[in-house]
Design a protein around this motif. Structure first.
Motif, short mmCIF file in Angstrom:
data_model
loop_
_atom_site.label_atom_id
_atom_site.label_comp_id
_atom_site.label_asym_id
_atom_site.label_seq_id
_atom_site.Cartn_x
_atom_site.Cartn_y
_atom_site.Cartn_z
N GLU A 1 0.86 -1.19 0.00
CA GLU A 1 0.00 0.00 0.00
C GLU A 1 0.90 1.24 0.00
OE1 GLU A 1 -3.49 2.27 2.60
OE2 GLU A 1 -2.40 0.57 3.46
N PRO B 1 0.56 4.89 3.00
CA PRO B 1 -0.54 4.59 3.91
C PRO B 1 -0.71 5.61 5.03
CG PRO B 1 1.32 3.19 4.39
CD PRO B 1 1.67 3.95 3.14
N GLY C 1 -3.03 5.66 8.15
CA GLY C 1 -3.86 4.52 7.80
C GLY C 1 -5.31 4.87 7.55
N TYR D 1 -6.99 2.64 4.58
CA TYR D 1 -7.12 1.26 4.13
C TYR D 1 -6.28 0.33 5.00
CZ TYR D 1 -10.04 1.50 -0.02
OH TYR D 1 -11.11 1.63 -0.86
N SER D 2 -5.21 0.82 5.57
CA SER D 2 -4.29 -0.04 6.31
C SER D 2 -4.96 -0.85 7.41
CB SER D 2 -3.15 0.78 6.89
OG SER D 2 -2.47 1.47 5.88
N GLY E 1 3.85 -1.24 3.76
CA GLY E 1 3.64 0.17 3.51
C GLY E 1 4.80 0.72 2.71
N TRP F 1 6.19 2.82 11.21
CA TRP F 1 4.89 2.45 10.66
C TRP F 1 4.51 1.00 10.90
CZ3 TRP F 1 2.85 -0.81 6.93
CH2 TRP F 1 1.51 -0.59 6.64
N ALA G 1 1.03 -0.31 12.46
CA ALA G 1 0.15 -1.21 11.72
C ALA G 1 -0.19 -2.45 12.54
CB ALA G 1 0.79 -1.60 10.39
#
Length: 230
Positions: free
Chosen positions: A69, A72, A75, A77-78, A93, A122, A126
């Motif tokens: 992605e 991101p 976030g 969509y993450s 990411g 990140w 996530a």
């Protein structure tokens, strides 16, 4: 192939082989619905505009896949992807190259210094969205893809992330670099998924160069194909 699921939003799938969207298995569809239902009220309030279920279904995203992605950030969509891909999947990411940020009004030295730590920070963020059955999370930066990631991804997703790469292409080849990296990281038969605001036909170049967030559909497809995608 492409389709339009909301006014002004283009979903574009450019694959390395023939691709047909909307073909999720019943099991995957049920998992995606459950993940979408479990998101925060704030995130769900935007489903009516962003259509995440339709988008991921169209791109053929399935649990167990490795998905990149691009940009991101914190976030959107993450949180959906890292949960939906499941424990056998991986979410990577991909940040913009550091060299692009000075082109933005906020891209000062302090911002760039903070951005340097994004690759380490990140994935940790996530993982807080992953739950007990979520995907592994990794990070990379466009223009600096580790060799280990070559031909490893089932899909690369640019969710409203191509326009800035396009608008600054002449200042650093950012669009070309991103597409070259995407081609390298995708498995044979992988999918490049693009979501962008779609400019009405006949707009001048100044309105479709990405500076306003809108892009010309036909021109974008042509540029992506010129980079080696089919």
């Amino acid at each position: 192939m492409f389709k339009q699921i909301a006014t002004g939003i283009l979903l574009l799938s450019v694959a390395l082989s023939a691709f047909s969207g909307d073909s999720l298995s019943a099991k995957s569809s049920a998992r995606l619905s459950a993940v979408l239902d479990a998101q925060s009220d704030e995130l769900k309030s935007r489903y009516q505009w962003r259509h995440p279920g339709e988008t991921l279904s169209f791109f053929g995203i399935e649990p167990g896949m490795t998905v990149v992605e691009v940009l991101p950030g914190r976030g959107w969509y993450s949180p959906i992807l890292v949960s939906y891909l499941g424990s056998k999947g991986t979410l990577i990411g991909a940040d913009y190259p550091l060299e692009i940020w000075p082109n933005f009004p906020f891209g000062n030295e302090a911002f760039i210094a903070k951005r340097r730590g994004w690759i380490e920070e990140w994935p940790l963020q996530a993982q807080t969205w992953a739950g007990d059955d979520g995907a592994a999370a990794k990070a990379m930066r466009i223009g600096m893809i580790p060799d280990a990631l070559d031909a490893s991804a089932d899909a690369v997703l640019f969710i409203r992330a191509l326009h800035n790469l396009s608008r600054f292409e002449e200042k650093g080849g950012f669009f070309s670099s991103a597409l070259t990296d995407s081609l390298a990281v995708l498995k044979p038969g992988g999918t490049l998924g693009v979501v962008q605001h779609m400019a009405p036909d006949g707009q001048p170049a100044a309105s479709t160069n990405g500076s306003r967030g809108y892009m010309d559909k036909a021109a974008l497809i042509k540029r992506i194909e010129a980079m080696g995608f089919e």
